[in-house]
Write an enzyme that holds these catalytic residues in place. Structure first.
Site, PDB file in Angstrom:
ATOM      1  N   PRO A  79       0.806  -1.225   0.000  1.00 16.76           N
ATOM      2  CA  PRO A  79       0.000   0.000   0.000  1.00 16.76           C
ATOM      3  C   PRO A  79       0.842   1.280   0.000  1.00 16.76           C
ATOM      4  O   PRO A  79       0.469   2.271  -0.625  1.00 16.76           O
ATOM      5  CB  PRO A  79      -0.849  -0.112   1.272  1.00 16.76           C
ATOM      6  CG  PRO A  79      -0.256  -1.201   2.086  1.00 16.76           C
ATOM      7  CD  PRO A  79       0.571  -2.052   1.185  1.00 16.76           C
ATOM      8  N   GLY A  80       1.988   1.266   0.688  1.00  9.24           N
ATOM      9  CA  GLY A  80       2.870   2.432   0.689  1.00  9.24           C
ATOM     10  C   GLY A  80       3.401   2.749  -0.699  1.00  9.24           C
ATOM     11  O   GLY A  80       3.439   3.907  -1.130  1.00  9.24           O
ATOM     12  N   LYS A  81       3.794   1.704  -1.405  1.00 15.16           N
ATOM     13  CA  LYS A  81       4.323   1.884  -2.760  1.00 15.16           C
ATOM     14  C   LYS A  81       3.226   2.347  -3.725  1.00 15.16           C
ATOM     15  O   LYS A  81       3.436   3.233  -4.546  1.00 15.16           O
ATOM     16  CB  LYS A  81       4.936   0.563  -3.250  1.00 15.16           C
ATOM     17  CG  LYS A  81       5.643   0.674  -4.584  1.00 15.16           C
ATOM     18  CD  LYS A  81       6.212  -0.657  -5.037  1.00 15.16           C
ATOM     19  CE  LYS A  81       7.415  -1.034  -4.223  1.00 15.16           C
ATOM     20  NZ  LYS A  81       8.134  -2.200  -4.817  1.00 15.16           N
ATOM     21  N   ASP A  98      11.643  -2.877  -9.226  1.00 14.39           N
ATOM     22  CA  ASP A  98      12.477  -3.519  -8.227  1.00 14.39           C
ATOM     23  C   ASP A  98      13.451  -2.449  -7.790  1.00 14.39           C
ATOM     24  O   ASP A  98      14.020  -1.731  -8.612  1.00 14.39           O
ATOM     25  CB  ASP A  98      13.207  -4.752  -8.774  1.00 14.39           C
ATOM     26  CG  ASP A  98      13.730  -5.611  -7.633  1.00 14.39           C
ATOM     27  OD1 ASP A  98      12.993  -5.811  -6.642  1.00 14.39           O
ATOM     28  OD2 ASP A  98      14.878  -6.077  -7.703  1.00 14.39           O
ATOM     29  N   GLY A 151      10.289   1.127   4.332  1.00  3.80           N
ATOM     30  CA  GLY A 151      11.568   0.505   3.977  1.00  3.80           C
ATOM     31  C   GLY A 151      12.713   1.120   4.769  1.00  3.80           C
ATOM     32  O   GLY A 151      12.623   1.297   5.982  1.00  3.80           O
ATOM     33  N   TYR A 152      13.772   1.463   4.055  1.00  5.58           N
ATOM     34  CA  TYR A 152      14.976   2.002   4.685  1.00  5.58           C
ATOM     35  C   TYR A 152      14.962   3.529   4.797  1.00  5.58           C
ATOM     36  O   TYR A 152      15.959   4.125   5.188  1.00  5.58           O
ATOM     37  CB  TYR A 152      16.211   1.571   3.882  1.00  5.58           C
ATOM     38  CG  TYR A 152      16.444   0.083   3.882  1.00  5.58           C
ATOM     39  CD1 TYR A 152      17.169  -0.528   4.902  1.00  5.58           C
ATOM     40  CD2 TYR A 152      15.942  -0.724   2.868  1.00  5.58           C
ATOM     41  CE1 TYR A 152      17.387  -1.897   4.905  1.00  5.58           C
ATOM     42  CE2 TYR A 152      16.150  -2.093   2.867  1.00  5.58           C
ATOM     43  CZ  TYR A 152      16.880  -2.679   3.888  1.00  5.58           C
ATOM     44  OH  TYR A 152      17.084  -4.033   3.897  1.00  5.58           O
ATOM     45  N   ASP A 153      13.842   4.166   4.479  1.00  7.51           N
ATOM     46  CA  ASP A 153      13.752   5.633   4.529  1.00  7.51           C
ATOM     47  C   ASP A 153      14.248   6.229   5.848  1.00  7.51           C
ATOM     48  O   ASP A 153      14.902   7.277   5.839  1.00  7.51           O
ATOM     49  CB  ASP A 153      12.329   6.106   4.248  1.00  7.51           C
ATOM     50  CG  ASP A 153      11.901   5.900   2.792  1.00  7.51           C
ATOM     51  OD1 ASP A 153      12.742   5.499   1.966  1.00  7.51           O
ATOM     52  OD2 ASP A 153      10.721   6.143   2.497  1.00  7.51           O
ATOM     53  N   HIS A 174      14.512   7.762  -5.768  1.00  7.27           N
ATOM     54  CA  HIS A 174      14.895   6.916  -6.892  1.00  7.27           C
ATOM     55  C   HIS A 174      13.666   6.475  -7.677  1.00  7.27           C
ATOM     56  O   HIS A 174      13.683   6.433  -8.900  1.00  7.27           O
ATOM     57  CB  HIS A 174      15.680   5.709  -6.386  1.00  7.27           C
ATOM     58  CG  HIS A 174      14.994   4.927  -5.304  1.00  7.27           C
ATOM     59  ND1 HIS A 174      14.586   5.487  -4.118  1.00  7.27           N
ATOM     60  CD2 HIS A 174      14.622   3.627  -5.224  1.00  7.27           C
ATOM     61  CE1 HIS A 174      14.003   4.574  -3.361  1.00  7.27           C
ATOM     62  NE2 HIS A 174      14.012   3.432  -4.017  1.00  7.27           N
ATOM     63  N   ARG A 175      12.583   6.174  -6.961  1.00  4.15           N
ATOM     64  CA  ARG A 175      11.360   5.743  -7.643  1.00  4.15           C
ATOM     65  C   ARG A 175      10.759   6.912  -8.429  1.00  4.15           C
ATOM     66  O   ARG A 175      10.279   6.741  -9.539  1.00  4.15           O
ATOM     67  CB  ARG A 175      10.361   5.197  -6.624  1.00  4.15           C
ATOM     68  CG  ARG A 175       9.206   4.465  -7.283  1.00  4.15           C
ATOM     69  CD  ARG A 175       8.342   3.703  -6.298  1.00  4.15           C
ATOM     70  NE  ARG A 175       9.057   2.542  -5.776  1.00  4.15           N
ATOM     71  CZ  ARG A 175       9.472   2.423  -4.507  1.00  4.15           C
ATOM     72  NH1 ARG A 175       9.220   3.361  -3.633  1.00  4.15           N
ATOM     73  NH2 ARG A 175      10.102   1.344  -4.124  1.00  4.15           N
TER      74      ARG A 175
END
Length: 193
Positions: free
Chosen positions: A11-13, A69, A150-152, A177-178
């Site tokens: 859902p975050g993505k 990815d 994630g790693y944010d 990056h996304r």
């Protein structure tokens, strides 16, 4: 309005990509079309994994699909976690455990340089296209911030003192990056559809 299917249930993505693509695109996730299984990510590169996910969904639906990815690559760890970013600390996936493992592995390194890499694979009418985005930065000493996933909370982009998780969404989206990869894809779609 162009309809695109995202090969993800995160859902975050999904929210992040919807915000970046804007109102010209109707973005659906896998759950929206009744796909609930985990798509195998057996590739050794970001390109391979993005293609595997996109092909898997395209073959099931024959719809225009995009898959990404992405991962965190840390110089001191020989670009790990890389393609294993989501499951770096093992199953089940856990952002918190992944972050703890990275910080533990980084404790003796002065060079904390790292980058986030994103590869998007778009399959449209049977043709395959790739779009890449990269943001350079460094690993924080401890997690900071609540905005993101994630790693944010441990990634500080170059030119900033805050982690991605501390930055407002508008700023984060413009330098992620996304975002870079999606902007390239969006420009391509606007120019070619």
């Amino acid at each position: 309005m162009m309809e695109l299917l995202l090969a993800s249930s995160n859902p975050g993505k999904i929210l992040e990509i919807k915000e970046i693509l804007g109102e010209s695109f109707l973005l659906k996730g896998l759950k929206d079309i009744g796909i609930f299984e985990e798509i195998p990510e057996t590739g050794k590169t970001f390109h391979e994994n993005a293609l595997l996910k996109a092909e898997y969904v395209y073959k099931k639906t024959n719809l225009n699909v995009l898959a990404d990815d992405s991962g965190l690559c840390i110089k001191a760890l020989n670009d790990a976690p890389g393609v294993y970013s989501a499951r770096y600390a093992g199953e089940p996936k856990s952002d918190e455990k992944n972050i703890q493992l990275v910080l533990e592995e980084m404790k003796d390194f002065e060079d904390r340089s790292a980058y986030f890499m994103c590869v998007i694979c778009l399959i449209m009418k049977g043709s395959v296209y790739y779009f890449e985005g990269r943001v350079d930065g460094r690993i924080a000493q401890y997690p900071r911030g609540k905005n993101g996933f994630g790693y944010d909370p441990i990634f500080i982009p170059n030119g900033f003192n805050n982690t991605l998780a501390e930055l407002p969404t508008e700023i984060k989206n413009q330098l992620s990056h996304r975002y870079i990869a999606l902007k390239k894809m969006k420009d391509f779609l606007i120019d070619n559809v």
